[in-house]
Design an enzyme around this catalytic site. Structure first.
Site, mmCIF file in Angstrom:
data_model
loop_
_atom_site.group_PDB
_atom_site.id
_atom_site.type_symbol
_atom_site.label_atom_id
_atom_site.label_comp_id
_atom_site.label_asym_id
_atom_site.label_seq_id
_atom_site.Cartn_x
_atom_site.Cartn_y
_atom_site.Cartn_z
ATOM 1 C CG ASP A 53 -1.971 -1.065 1.174
ATOM 2 O OD1 ASP A 53 -2.353 -1.478 0.063
ATOM 3 O OD2 ASP A 53 -2.422 -1.502 2.250
ATOM 4 C CE1 TYR A 111 4.298 -6.777 3.329
ATOM 5 C CE2 TYR A 111 3.784 -9.127 3.306
ATOM 6 C CZ TYR A 111 3.720 -7.869 2.707
ATOM 7 O OH TYR A 111 3.101 -7.722 1.500
#
Length: 246
Positions: A53, A111
């Protein structure tokens, strides 16, 4: 045609996200790659191992492109490095088979989320999220509850329409670090895949439990896709797409 894999790091603060936006004045990572390749006469679709994002960074996103047979890996790498710099760093480039797919061929992804309860200097603000922390050990416990196979339907944003919302997290941990002379924390998640905004929503909920905003039972109910108790994602600035395993 030849197919090449690119390993890229990028500063997400300079982009609207990884996926193309096709909107005037908005630039995505994939569109930047496309336009840069066009300067070399390469008109190729961009296929990534995932999507990030706006504001989310990457340390090792894998991307596949195609080019004419005349291109060699070493020459293409040499020309792309300065063209993509400074917002995108091409870390590696190699030839792959036509069957290689950065997303579907992946066995695992990681992540990393870096945050601090302190207000840091503005030079660090795009890369270290400012998030308050309650009880450290409670946060650790919540992260451990995420390990294993779960239905993460209540930890995802709508719009991606995945075939299944079940994912497996192989490891989830947090460790303290000192950055910029201040106390910071690093969360690492490794899984077979992640839903849209799943990492930020998970960390946001774990932090909420650590601060007593919701209970551990609330968190477990949401983790079991029974009831949503918390839907505020952690801020994007400290999130990094880490690594892909094939």
């Amino acid at each position: 045609m030849k197919y090449f894999a690119l390993k890229i790091a990028y500063n997400g603060a300079n982009f609207s996200g990884f996926a193309p936006q096709r909107t005037a004045g908005i630039t995505s990572v994939s569109e930047t790659l496309e336009s840069t390749l066009l300067t070399l006469g390469i008109d190729s679709p961009i296929v990534g191992a995932g999507r990030t994002d706006k504001g989310v960074h990457s340390l090792g996103m894998i991307v596949r492109i195609c080019a004419r047979d005349c291109w060699e890996s070493a020459r293409l790498y040499e020309l792309l490095v300065p063209k993509l710099y400074p917002h995108i760093k091409l870390r590696a480039l190699w030839e792959v088979s036509k069957d290689f797919h950065p997303r579907f061929s992946a066995r695992a992804r990681s992540y990393i989320y870096i945050f601090s309860p302190h207000y840091l200097l503005p030079f660090f603000a795009p890369f270290i999220a400012r998030e308050s922390l309650g009880d450290y050990h409670t946060l650790q416990e919540c992260l451990q509850l995420c390990v294993g196979e779960h239905n993460f339907a209540l930890f995802s944003k709508t719009g991606s329409n995945p075939k299944t919302t079940t994912r497996t997290i192989y490891s989830a941990c947090i460790s303290p670090r000192i950055y910029a002379g201040q106390q910071c924390y690093v969360v690492r998640l490794v899984g077979n895949g992640f839903l849209r905004a799943q990492v930020r929503l998970l960390i946001g909920a774990c932090l909420a439990v650590s601060k007593g905003i919701i209970t551990k039972d609330d968190f477990l109910a949401q983790l079991s896709a029974v009831r949503r108790s918390y839907s505020m994602p952690a801020s994007p600035q400290g999130l990094y797409f880490g690594k892909v395993w094939y």
